[in-house]
Design an enzyme around this catalytic site. Sequence first.
Site, PDB file in Angstrom:
ATOM      1  N   LYS A   1       0.850  -1.190   0.000  1.00  0.00           N
ATOM      2  CA  LYS A   1       0.000   0.000   0.000  1.00  0.00           C
ATOM      3  C   LYS A   1       0.890   1.245   0.000  1.00  0.00           C
ATOM      4  O   LYS A   1       2.098   1.177   0.257  1.00  0.00           O
ATOM      5  CB  LYS A   1      -0.870  -0.005   1.258  1.00  0.00           C
ATOM      6  CG  LYS A   1      -0.054  -0.068   2.548  1.00  0.00           C
ATOM      7  CD  LYS A   1      -0.912  -0.333   3.762  1.00  0.00           C
ATOM      8  CE  LYS A   1      -0.035  -0.508   5.006  1.00  0.00           C
ATOM      9  NZ  LYS A   1      -0.824  -0.850   6.197  1.00  0.00           N
ATOM     10  N   GLY A   2       0.297   2.407  -0.246  1.00  0.00           N
ATOM     11  CA  GLY A   2       1.045   3.648  -0.267  1.00  0.00           C
ATOM     12  C   GLY A   2       1.573   4.033   1.105  1.00  0.00           C
ATOM     13  O   GLY A   2       0.897   3.846   2.116  1.00  0.00           O
TER      14      GLY A   2
ATOM     15  N   GLY B   1      -8.198   7.537  -0.484  1.00  0.00           N
ATOM     16  CA  GLY B   1      -7.386   8.689  -0.111  1.00  0.00           C
ATOM     17  C   GLY B   1      -6.035   8.319   0.455  1.00  0.00           C
ATOM     18  O   GLY B   1      -5.424   9.096   1.198  1.00  0.00           O
ATOM     19  N   LEU B   2      -5.552   7.120   0.108  1.00  0.00           N
ATOM     20  CA  LEU B   2      -4.225   6.664   0.539  1.00  0.00           C
ATOM     21  C   LEU B   2      -4.056   6.679   2.056  1.00  0.00           C
ATOM     22  O   LEU B   2      -3.007   7.076   2.576  1.00  0.00           O
ATOM     23  CB  LEU B   2      -3.124   7.494  -0.137  1.00  0.00           C
ATOM     24  CG  LEU B   2      -3.014   7.335  -1.658  1.00  0.00           C
ATOM     25  CD1 LEU B   2      -2.020   8.335  -2.233  1.00  0.00           C
ATOM     26  CD2 LEU B   2      -2.591   5.921  -2.021  1.00  0.00           C
TER      27      LEU B   2
ATOM     28  N   ASN C   1       5.312   1.228  -2.257  1.00  0.00           N
ATOM     29  CA  ASN C   1       4.684   2.350  -2.950  1.00  0.00           C
ATOM     30  C   ASN C   1       4.843   3.612  -2.097  1.00  0.00           C
ATOM     31  O   ASN C   1       4.490   3.620  -0.916  1.00  0.00           O
ATOM     32  CB  ASN C   1       3.205   2.035  -3.196  1.00  0.00           C
ATOM     33  CG  ASN C   1       2.487   3.135  -3.956  1.00  0.00           C
ATOM     34  OD1 ASN C   1       2.042   4.109  -3.386  1.00  0.00           O
ATOM     35  ND2 ASN C   1       2.345   2.933  -5.260  1.00  0.00           N
TER      36      ASN C   1
ATOM     37  N   CYS D   1      -2.201   9.074  -8.186  1.00  0.00           N
ATOM     38  CA  CYS D   1      -3.449   8.715  -7.518  1.00  0.00           C
ATOM     39  C   CYS D   1      -4.462   9.852  -7.637  1.00  0.00           C
ATOM     40  O   CYS D   1      -4.168  10.989  -7.247  1.00  0.00           O
ATOM     41  CB  CYS D   1      -3.210   8.394  -6.050  1.00  0.00           C
ATOM     42  SG  CYS D   1      -4.723   7.877  -5.206  1.00  0.00           S
TER      43      CYS D   1
ATOM     44  N   THR E   1      -5.790   4.174 -11.659  1.00  0.00           N
ATOM     45  CA  THR E   1      -7.217   4.186 -11.970  1.00  0.00           C
ATOM     46  C   THR E   1      -7.608   5.374 -12.848  1.00  0.00           C
ATOM     47  O   THR E   1      -6.950   6.402 -12.877  1.00  0.00           O
ATOM     48  CB  THR E   1      -8.036   4.249 -10.674  1.00  0.00           C
ATOM     49  OG1 THR E   1      -7.590   5.361  -9.902  1.00  0.00           O
ATOM     50  CG2 THR E   1      -7.883   2.969  -9.875  1.00  0.00           C
TER      51      THR E   1
ATOM     52  N   GLY F   1     -10.835  -2.296 -12.473  1.00  0.00           N
ATOM     53  CA  GLY F   1     -11.528  -3.524 -12.834  1.00  0.00           C
ATOM     54  C   GLY F   1     -11.511  -3.784 -14.327  1.00  0.00           C
ATOM     55  O   GLY F   1     -10.932  -3.009 -15.107  1.00  0.00           O
TER      56      GLY F   1
ATOM     57  N   GLY G   1      -4.916  -6.295  -9.402  1.00  0.00           N
ATOM     58  CA  GLY G   1      -5.465  -5.351  -8.444  1.00  0.00           C
ATOM     59  C   GLY G   1      -6.858  -5.699  -7.964  1.00  0.00           C
ATOM     60  O   GLY G   1      -7.036  -6.465  -7.022  1.00  0.00           O
TER      61      GLY G   1
END
Length: 303
Positions: A46-47, A73-74, A100, A131, A194, A218, A266
């Site tokens: 994860k970030g 929102g990270l 990340n 992001c 995304t 997706g 993902g």
Amino acid sequence: MSINLSVNIGGLTWKNPVTVASGTFGSGKEYAQYMDINRLGAVTTKGVAPIPWAGNRTPRVAESYGGMLNSIGLQNPGVEQFIANDMAFFRDIDPLIIVNVCGHKIEDYCLVARRLSEEEGIDMLELNISCPNVSEGGVQFGTDWKLTEKVVKEVRKVTKLPLIVKLTPNVTSIEVIAKAAEGAGADALSMINTLFGMRIDINRRKPMLGNIFGGVSGPAIKPVALRCVYQAARCTKIPIIGMGGIMDGNDAIEFMMAGASAVAVGTANFANPSATIDVLDGIAGFMEKNSITDINDIIGAAL
């Protein structure tokens, strides 16, 4: 038939070309009880920001046709807590570790990159300059080639770890951004992040996400992701980690034929915790079926 699945990215040998997309797999230990994490070529975390981030307002997730929207929102505990909580796990598993890195400003990226470079057990860094779910930094860096060049150059100065730069599709020309990242010192690209989107609850007459907008992921975005990978592969010489709607081995093969040297799974992880292993087995199955002995013979085959 013996097949070679190893690929080289950023000067490091991956035992196979499968990793996970940041933000969909925690730091790995959350999924380790459901699948054999040691079979992956790499784990992407994860970030990680310099200080704890609370994330966006709820609701943060909404379903969409062929995928989902998220506006997390990270959210993360910051680099020091990340090191304290996760490094021991990383040292006990086999895949390469990609962390990340996120920030609101260039100094944030540099601080995190410098700090992580002091830790043993981290193999690569992925700069999240794309992001769409944070109000500052993030997508602003990834949509401006000059800012892309600047942040990559500055981070390159503070770390010797291989540097992956994650690109957004929400740009006029993905080639311009890709070339800027390469010229500034990126060792690899990961793409795509995304798409920017939203949904509306027609009964409440309000957006479904608390932050209004979010990132679309997706299977629905796969054609866009493939196009971006193909374009970037034609104009750069560094490896690409392709992602965006990969659900099975055939999807992964498409990305590799478009020019990706590796793939990241993902959204599929949310529906199937062992999706990464299914993708890896699907790649091997395709190779055996078609008498392909080296995965590198597939990379860029459609270019």
